[in-house]
Design a protein around this motif. Structure first.
Motif, mmCIF file in Angstrom:
data_model
loop_
_atom_site.group_PDB
_atom_site.id
_atom_site.type_symbol
_atom_site.label_atom_id
_atom_site.label_comp_id
_atom_site.label_asym_id
_atom_site.label_seq_id
_atom_site.Cartn_x
_atom_site.Cartn_y
_atom_site.Cartn_z
ATOM 1 N N ASN A 1 -0.582 0.478 5.275
ATOM 2 C CA ASN A 1 0.575 -0.136 4.649
ATOM 3 C C ASN A 1 0.264 -1.560 4.206
ATOM 4 O OD1 ASN A 1 2.038 2.151 5.198
ATOM 5 N ND2 ASN A 1 3.218 1.264 6.839
ATOM 6 N N LEU A 2 0.906 -1.958 3.116
ATOM 7 C CA LEU A 2 0.810 -3.328 2.627
ATOM 8 C C LEU A 2 2.163 -3.976 2.857
ATOM 9 C CD1 LEU A 2 -0.510 -5.646 1.063
ATOM 10 C CD2 LEU A 2 0.140 -4.472 -1.053
ATOM 11 N N THR A 3 2.207 -5.048 3.650
ATOM 12 C CA THR A 3 3.455 -5.725 3.975
ATOM 13 C C THR A 3 3.429 -7.124 3.388
ATOM 14 O OG1 THR A 3 3.628 -4.474 6.033
ATOM 15 C CG2 THR A 3 4.956 -6.470 5.853
ATOM 16 N N LEU A 4 4.487 -7.464 2.635
ATOM 17 C CA LEU A 4 4.614 -8.780 2.014
ATOM 18 C C LEU A 4 5.895 -9.431 2.502
ATOM 19 C CD1 LEU A 4 3.799 -7.654 -1.631
ATOM 20 C CD2 LEU A 4 2.211 -8.637 0.018
ATOM 21 N N GLU A 5 5.826 -10.723 2.834
ATOM 22 C CA GLU A 5 6.999 -11.461 3.281
ATOM 23 C C GLU A 5 7.173 -12.705 2.428
ATOM 24 O OE1 GLU A 5 7.181 -12.230 7.447
ATOM 25 O OE2 GLU A 5 6.654 -10.175 7.968
ATOM 26 N N GLY A 6 8.413 -12.918 1.978
ATOM 27 C CA GLY A 6 8.740 -14.111 1.216
ATOM 28 C C GLY A 6 9.040 -15.280 2.133
ATOM 29 N N THR A 7 9.501 -16.349 1.546
ATOM 30 C CA THR A 7 9.819 -17.569 2.291
ATOM 31 C C THR A 7 11.331 -17.796 2.262
ATOM 32 O OG1 THR A 7 9.679 -18.985 0.341
ATOM 33 C CG2 THR A 7 7.613 -18.546 1.538
ATOM 34 N N SER A 8 11.770 -18.916 2.791
ATOM 35 C CA SER A 8 13.192 -19.256 2.746
ATOM 36 C C SER A 8 13.580 -19.858 1.397
ATOM 37 C CB SER A 8 13.544 -20.236 3.877
ATOM 38 O OG SER A 8 12.790 -21.424 3.731
ATOM 39 N N GLY A 19 -5.958 1.342 -12.545
ATOM 40 C CA GLY A 19 -6.937 2.204 -11.900
ATOM 41 C C GLY A 19 -6.790 2.135 -10.390
ATOM 42 N N ASN A 20 -7.873 1.850 -9.696
ATOM 43 C CA ASN A 20 -7.862 1.761 -8.233
ATOM 44 C C ASN A 20 -7.569 0.357 -7.726
ATOM 45 O OD1 ASN A 20 -8.337 4.462 -7.709
ATOM 46 N ND2 ASN A 20 -10.557 4.220 -7.812
ATOM 47 N N PRO A 36 -6.168 3.252 -3.396
ATOM 48 C CA PRO A 36 -6.142 4.482 -2.600
ATOM 49 C C PRO A 36 -5.932 4.249 -1.096
ATOM 50 C CG PRO A 36 -7.878 4.622 -4.224
ATOM 51 C CD PRO A 36 -7.366 3.204 -4.254
ATOM 52 N N GLU A 37 -6.217 3.060 -0.620
ATOM 53 C CA GLU A 37 -6.018 2.759 0.801
ATOM 54 C C GLU A 37 -4.589 2.315 1.111
ATOM 55 O OE1 GLU A 37 -9.020 -0.077 1.850
ATOM 56 O OE2 GLU A 37 -10.597 1.442 1.872
ATOM 57 N N VAL A 38 -3.788 2.047 0.102
ATOM 58 C CA VAL A 38 -2.409 1.595 0.299
ATOM 59 C C VAL A 38 -1.486 2.799 0.148
ATOM 60 C CG1 VAL A 38 -0.573 0.095 -0.547
ATOM 61 C CG2 VAL A 38 -2.940 -0.709 -0.568
ATOM 62 N N GLU A 39 -0.883 3.240 1.257
ATOM 63 C CA GLU A 39 0.014 4.387 1.215
ATOM 64 C C GLU A 39 1.458 3.964 0.967
ATOM 65 O OE1 GLU A 39 -0.448 6.880 4.609
ATOM 66 O OE2 GLU A 39 -2.616 6.977 4.382
ATOM 67 N N ARG A 40 1.829 2.779 1.437
ATOM 68 C CA ARG A 40 3.217 2.306 1.350
ATOM 69 C C ARG A 40 3.209 0.796 1.198
ATOM 70 N NH1 ARG A 40 8.556 3.571 2.995
ATOM 71 N NH2 ARG A 40 9.597 1.901 4.136
ATOM 72 N N ILE A 41 4.179 0.275 0.438
ATOM 73 C CA ILE A 41 4.342 -1.168 0.270
ATOM 74 C C ILE A 41 5.709 -1.551 0.818
ATOM 75 C CG2 ILE A 41 4.419 -3.091 -1.368
ATOM 76 C CD1 ILE A 41 2.794 -1.299 -3.311
ATOM 77 N N GLU A 42 5.745 -2.533 1.704
ATOM 78 C CA GLU A 42 6.995 -3.030 2.282
ATOM 79 C C GLU A 42 7.121 -4.508 1.946
ATOM 80 O OE1 GLU A 42 6.921 -2.122 6.437
ATOM 81 O OE2 GLU A 42 6.744 0.034 6.078
ATOM 82 N N GLY A 56 6.245 0.275 -12.622
ATOM 83 C CA GLY A 56 5.010 0.994 -12.886
ATOM 84 C C GLY A 56 4.207 1.325 -11.648
ATOM 85 N N ILE A 57 4.623 0.843 -10.490
ATOM 86 C CA ILE A 57 3.917 1.158 -9.250
ATOM 87 C C ILE A 57 4.424 2.498 -8.740
ATOM 88 C CG2 ILE A 57 3.501 0.434 -6.862
ATOM 89 C CD1 ILE A 57 2.130 -1.302 -8.983
ATOM 90 N N VAL A 58 3.515 3.426 -8.473
ATOM 91 C CA VAL A 58 3.918 4.759 -8.033
ATOM 92 C C VAL A 58 3.780 4.941 -6.520
ATOM 93 C CG1 VAL A 58 3.449 5.837 -10.250
ATOM 94 C CG2 VAL A 58 1.631 5.684 -8.559
ATOM 95 N N LYS A 59 3.487 3.887 -5.824
ATOM 96 C CA LYS A 59 3.401 3.942 -4.363
ATOM 97 C C LYS A 59 4.803 3.951 -3.771
ATOM 98 C CE LYS A 59 -1.092 3.405 -4.112
ATOM 99 N NZ LYS A 59 -1.963 4.389 -3.519
ATOM 100 N N ASN A 60 4.949 4.559 -2.594
ATOM 101 C CA ASN A 60 6.203 4.509 -1.857
ATOM 102 C C ASN A 60 6.462 3.045 -1.505
ATOM 103 O OD1 ASN A 60 8.407 5.007 -0.263
ATOM 104 N ND2 ASN A 60 7.273 6.059 1.351
#
Length: 75
Positions: A1-8, A19-20, A36-42, A56-60
Motif C-alpha cells: 500500500n501507498l499511504t500519503l498524509e497531508g498537513t494542517s 507505464g510502470n 505493479p508493487e502498489v496495490e492500494r493508495i490511501e 486516470g489512476i486505476v489503482k484502488n
C-alpha cells in the motif's frame, strides 16, 4: 500500500501513472514508485484547503479530504 498524509495547511498532490511508473507530485518534490508493487493508495489530506488530482489512476484509491474547502479530482 501507498499511504500519503497531508498537513494542517493547504496541500496540493497530483498522482499520475505512465507505464510502470507511478508519480506523486507536490510543490516540494516528486516521488516515483514502481506501479505493479502498489496495490492500494490511501490519502488523508488533513485540514486546510487542499487539492488532490488522481484522475486516470486505476489503482484502488481511498481519499479523505478532512476539514477545509478541498478539491478532489478522480476518474
Amino acid at each position: 500500500n501507498l499511504t500519503l498524509e497531508g498537513t494542517s495547511g493547504p496541500d496540493s498532490i497530483t498522482i499520475t501513472q505512465s507505464g510502470n511508473r507511478l508519480t506523486v507530485s507536490t510543490p516540494i518534490s516528486d516521488r516515483a514508485y514502481y506501479a505493479p508493487e502498489v496495490e492500494r493508495i490511501e490519502i488523508d489530506l488533513g485540514a486546510g484547503n487542499d487539492r488532490l488530482d488522481f484522475a486516470g489512476i486505476v489503482k484502488n484509491t481511498y481519499a479523505l479530504g478532512g476539514d477545509g474547502d478541498d478539491t478532489i479530482t478522480a476518474g
